[in-house]
Write an enzyme that holds these catalytic residues in place. Sequence first.
Site, PDB file in Angstrom:
ATOM      1  CE1 TYR A   1      29.707  63.134   7.621  1.00 39.53           C
ATOM      2  CE2 TYR A   1      31.797  62.166   8.292  1.00 39.53           C
ATOM      3  CZ  TYR A   1      30.763  62.266   7.385  1.00 39.53           C
ATOM      4  OH  TYR A   1      30.777  61.504   6.249  1.00 39.53           O
TER       5      TYR A   1
ATOM      6  NE  ARG B   1      30.616  64.201   2.413  1.00 40.24           N
ATOM      7  CZ  ARG B   1      31.852  64.036   2.856  1.00 40.24           C
ATOM      8  NH1 ARG B   1      32.833  64.779   2.426  1.00 40.24           N
ATOM      9  NH2 ARG B   1      32.114  63.103   3.756  1.00 40.24           N
TER      10      ARG B   1
ATOM     11  CG  ASP C   1     -15.306  81.848  19.683  1.00 37.96           C
ATOM     12  OD1 ASP C   1     -16.271  81.165  20.032  1.00 37.96           O
ATOM     13  OD2 ASP C   1     -14.153  81.393  19.511  1.00 37.96           O
TER      14      ASP C   1
END
Length: 736
Positions: free
Chosen positions: A88, A10, A508
């Site tokens: 809506y 709105r 790693d």
Amino acid sequence: MTKLHILSNRLPFSVKKNDEKIELIPSVGGLATGMKSVYGQFEGSWIGWPGVELDTCTTEQLLEMNAMLKEEKCIPVHLTHNETLHYYEGFCNKTIWPLFHYFTQYAEYDAADWESYVNVNRKFADAALSIIGDDDYIWIHDYHLLLVPQMIKETKPSVTIGFFLHIPFPSFEVFRLLPWRMEILNGLLGADLIGFHTFDYERHFFSCVRRLIGYDITLNHINAPDRLILVDAFPMGIDYMKFHESSRHLDKQSENEKSDFTKQLEDFILQSPDRKLILSIDRMDYTKGIPHRLKAFANFLQNYPEYRQKVTLIMLAVPSRDEVEHYQLLKKEVDELVGKINGMFGDINYTPIWYFYRSMPYQNLVELYHACDVALITPVRDGMNLVAKEYVAARTGIDGCIILSEMAGAAKELGEAILVNPNNDNEIAEAIRQAISMPADEQQERMERLQDRIKRYDVFKWAAEFVNSMHKVQHLQSEYNTRRVTPAVVQTIVEKYRLAAQRVIFLDYDGTLMPFFKTPQEAKPDQQVLNIIKQLTLNPKNLVTIISGRDKDTLGKWFDNIPVNLIAEHGVWIKRSQQTWQMPQVVNNKWMDGIRPLLEGFVDRTPGTFIETKNYSLVWHYRKAEPEQGEKRAKELKDELTHLISNMNLEIMEGNKVIEVKNGGINKGSAALQFLGNRHHDFIIAIGDDYTDEYMFRELPANTISIKVGHTRTNASYQIDSVAHVRAVLEILGTT
Ligand code: ADP
Ligand code: G6P
């Protein structure tokens, strides 16, 4: 110049067509009222729906309304009848609104509504994209536009996107009911900053992100694959001084300055000076608990007959979403209840409830706040509730009392109100009695504290804090970007690599070469990883080492046929290529029997967790546990372990979803240094993803190219997004 735009369903003004004439009227509801106050401060536009259906307007009307809105710096997104019906009234107000307010029985799951929601969100995103500059900020509001952040981010990643939800974010148990839950979460995660009214909503959101998407969360940062997202609670305030000053004006006005409405109110009070007025103001919405409130008021009149004739409830309900069936049913129920209660307790001189079903001009609203002794605000669920704060601001006499539902977000800040469970009619009835008979000094004491707080954290402060946090997240992201391994950085690394004669490569394993799996055994190296390592080791200038917390047997088995060096258990074991395993320091594992029972206790109490026994360490894994429980237990375990090992030469190490107990003084940093010894090298690269790799980043020589996988803070000089990116860089080095 950088601008800040606002996007909400709105606009602050809704268009009203009167006899074909176009008029702009202020929109009601917390979002429009609040944002309207701060909007003037921003350079930018407000994009939203003007509240009328496109198909009902003539071209002339459209042009006129667009021009009127332009004057107000508003850009309209026009919706057709079909879109208002499905987007809506449908998805917004029959699915998300009830679900997020815990009215699960009202929530409808309709594929056509969802489709329309996606399309209209796209329409809003396109409208925004057509006006925003690359470095602009955009602040998106509320549940109507949950998909827009992602839609904008995909097209313009450089735009800083803030999202604020004005309604509750429900608990995972409720959110998970939504068939489109993944789409909604991913849509929201397009934002860079996500704000909620309260910490509870934030907590629920985190829980959904953890469980459904699986992203890691540190403090209030979500570590998404492509960037860091900040999440925080910003309790929305009001324009305190506006309400306060308007109310102060009422204190001072002369008799002929008074509005008709004020005169009517005063006449009414004069008829019986000890009359008490109770005020109730909301949109007509089932989340506001209006029928419960009416029943509670009836209970009050029933239980305390001495107050009949002396207490009037002024109830204002603003028409809202009246095309939706549950709203129509509510209106009917409220009309009937008001009639019934007035019939039961009223007479020719006394109407217990004055009921208005209409919107009111601001001035009348203030007059009501000013005149009423008690505000009765008892939503069954409410994101915030600004009416409560407006009442506080308007009490210039530092008197009056609020009865407030503990289910309203505002209850977190308004602790001096009389807090009630909105479903407990008797408790509310009792609260009404307490409020109307509260001594003046107690009212003042409570009201003073309320006013202090609401005045300090007003809507301007709220908006400023939100915008500051947008700057903050933008800064954090750009800090990351300055360290990000971009194609240009890769180019530099490759150049250095090419020129070097003695290269050292520390890699790693979990989270760096391989992504995480539920159990450690599943993360066996795939063919691509094996090829990468093989390729790198083929070059005689390279000394390639996998440095991991894994146990030596697993690493040894997985890399059996590849001439790579291995460092296992964070450095307890070292195996140079073609040689046997060595233990550079004497360590023992006798301590394990004393520690294991504690870990076993945690396994028993935490489903999904298990213990891994390495030669010289014990690891409690919680990746498979329910995420929040896992994290909570990890903290408890750490705490208990700290006590238990206080006199032993042991260390607790927190890895990625693991807690490891191991011998003290051994870590990847010391192991890597020891491994290097006095060997000459002119290029070192070290890549890792978690806390245990930070030792390596810290201790290796300053010219090391250290790279951390992921977005969290690090000692490494570079950061890279993912395992896939690591592999891509190593493939380039392997073929250089
Ligand atoms: P919600 O956002 O769910 O509607 P809030 O209490 O947060 O609830 O916000 C309501 C806003 O609408 C307030 O700013 C209030 O002043 C305004 N408002 C409420 N009732 C009326 C009314 N009858 N007429 C005009 N404005 C109203
Ligand atoms: C709540 C919502 C707002 C909405 C307002 C009025 O406050 O959070 O987004 O604008 O209600 O509802 P409406 O459906 O009329 O916009």
